[in-house]
Design an enzyme around this catalytic site. Structure first.
Site, PDB file in Angstrom:
ATOM      1  N   ASP A   1      41.118  43.166  35.006  1.00  0.00           N
ATOM      2  CA  ASP A   1      39.925  43.070  35.826  1.00  0.00           C
ATOM      3  C   ASP A   1      38.730  43.084  34.874  1.00  0.00           C
ATOM      4  O   ASP A   1      38.846  43.507  33.708  1.00  0.00           O
ATOM      5  CB  ASP A   1      39.866  44.256  36.793  1.00  0.00           C
ATOM      6  CG  ASP A   1      38.567  44.278  37.577  1.00  0.00           C
ATOM      7  OD1 ASP A   1      38.207  43.237  38.141  1.00  0.00           O
ATOM      8  OD2 ASP A   1      37.900  45.330  37.592  1.00  0.00           O
TER       9      ASP A   1
ATOM     10  N   ARG B   1      26.705  48.254  45.786  1.00  0.00           N
ATOM     11  CA  ARG B   1      28.095  48.145  45.330  1.00  0.00           C
ATOM     12  C   ARG B   1      29.065  48.066  46.515  1.00  0.00           C
ATOM     13  O   ARG B   1      29.998  47.250  46.530  1.00  0.00           O
ATOM     14  CB  ARG B   1      28.423  49.353  44.452  1.00  0.00           C
ATOM     15  CG  ARG B   1      29.802  49.350  43.831  1.00  0.00           C
ATOM     16  CD  ARG B   1      29.874  48.415  42.669  1.00  0.00           C
ATOM     17  NE  ARG B   1      31.107  48.579  41.933  1.00  0.00           N
ATOM     18  CZ  ARG B   1      31.508  47.739  40.996  1.00  0.00           C
ATOM     19  NH1 ARG B   1      30.786  46.697  40.673  1.00  0.00           N
ATOM     20  NH2 ARG B   1      32.638  47.945  40.356  1.00  0.00           N
TER      21      ARG B   1
ATOM     22  N   SER C   1      39.750  38.171  37.359  1.00  0.00           N
ATOM     23  CA  SER C   1      38.568  38.863  37.854  1.00  0.00           C
ATOM     24  C   SER C   1      37.865  38.098  38.961  1.00  0.00           C
ATOM     25  O   SER C   1      37.924  36.869  39.019  1.00  0.00           O
ATOM     26  CB  SER C   1      37.597  39.060  36.676  1.00  0.00           C
ATOM     27  OG  SER C   1      36.370  39.594  37.090  1.00  0.00           O
ATOM     28  N   ASN C   2      37.157  38.850  39.808  1.00  0.00           N
ATOM     29  CA  ASN C   2      36.266  38.240  40.790  1.00  0.00           C
ATOM     30  C   ASN C   2      35.036  37.619  40.134  1.00  0.00           C
ATOM     31  O   ASN C   2      34.382  36.758  40.734  1.00  0.00           O
ATOM     32  CB  ASN C   2      35.779  39.295  41.793  1.00  0.00           C
ATOM     33  CG  ASN C   2      36.838  39.698  42.799  1.00  0.00           C
ATOM     34  OD1 ASN C   2      37.827  39.004  43.019  1.00  0.00           O
ATOM     35  ND2 ASN C   2      36.638  40.851  43.425  1.00  0.00           N
TER      36      ASN C   2
END
Length: 254
Positions: free
Chosen positions: A41, A71, A148-149
């Site tokens: 990630d 967040r 990862s995003n």
């Protein structure tokens, strides 16, 4: 993952010790499988704290709560857009959730402030323990890539800022499959890119929910719990937990 006020103001990483089993996935015959690659990630590698520090700098006394709201909404938007089939990249999700969080907290966020905060994502660098760990993996012949995003541009910026060129394979951004983690399509990118079995790829998560998602998918999963967060109650326990990449190295190379 949400930063509490103490963690935000102090900007201190956790000092957790390794918890959980170091046993990795077992093959059908019960023999432990050797890890041949690590899928990361973004945030076990990239330190995101300066982004949230920027909020406190701009809005003294309000930064911690603003950061928490941002967040939380940021990841809620990734999940909602994936479920609804309305994918946009993480940069857009991040900006839209920033605007929402500001309005929700009653903060008057100008377009200039918004742009300055967003640009701080492109100035991030790696955590201090990253380079030594990556060198150990490289010397051991372990393949490495981000899964990862984050967009490729966000990942490229962090790699360049940190002098980490040459360690990672092509980025496995969720933009490639138009589905954010924990959708199985996102985790499948690691299998397809490394051309290995799931049990030969360790997944390094920063957030507890991502560790659960990777475990559901079938990866040997290590939670790099830098902020000493509580475990998610999702019925999936990581194969290993530690506070930094040194712990991940011990797990993957054991």
């Amino acid at each position: 993952m949400i930063f509490n006020r103490r963690e935000f103001v102090a900007l201190a990483g956790a000092a957790a010790t390794v918890r959980g089993s170091s046993d990795r996935a077992l093959a059908a015959d019960g023999v432990k499988t050797r890890i041949k690659a690590v899928a990361f990630d973004g945030f076990p590698i990239i330190d995101p704290r300066p982004v949230y520090a920027k909020l406190e700098e701009m809005f003294p006394g309000k930064g911690s709560e603003f950061a928490n709201s941002w967040r939380t909404r940021q990841f809620e938007y990734t999940w909602l857009r994936t479920l609804g089939g309305r994918y946009v990249d993480f940069w857009q999700v991040t900006e839209e959730s920033l605007v929402f969080a500001a309005r929700a907290r009653g903060i008057d966020l100008s377009s200039g402030q918004r742009d300055q905060i967003m640009q701080s994502w492109l100035a991030l660098e790696a955590w201090p323990d990253v380079a030594p760990a990556l060198r150990q993996f490289k010397e051991a012949g372990i393949g490495m890539a981000f899964l990862s995003n984050l967009t490729e541009a966000m990942l490229d910026a962090a790699v360049k800022n940190s002098g980490l060129e040459g360690f990672f394979g092509p980025h496995l951004s969720t933009d490639k499959v138009k589905a954010f983690k924990p959708d199985p399509r996102a985790y499948q990118m690691g299998v397809d890119a490394f051309k290995l079995k799931k049990e030969e790829i360790a997944f390094a998560a920063f957030a507890g929910w991502d560790a659960a998602g990777a475990k559901w998918f079938g990866y040997p999963t290590f939670w790099v719990n830098r902020l000493n967060a509580p475990a998610e109650q999702l019925g999936a326990t990581p194969d290993g937990i530690g506070s930094g990449l040194g712990d991940l190295v011990k797990f993957a190379l054991a």
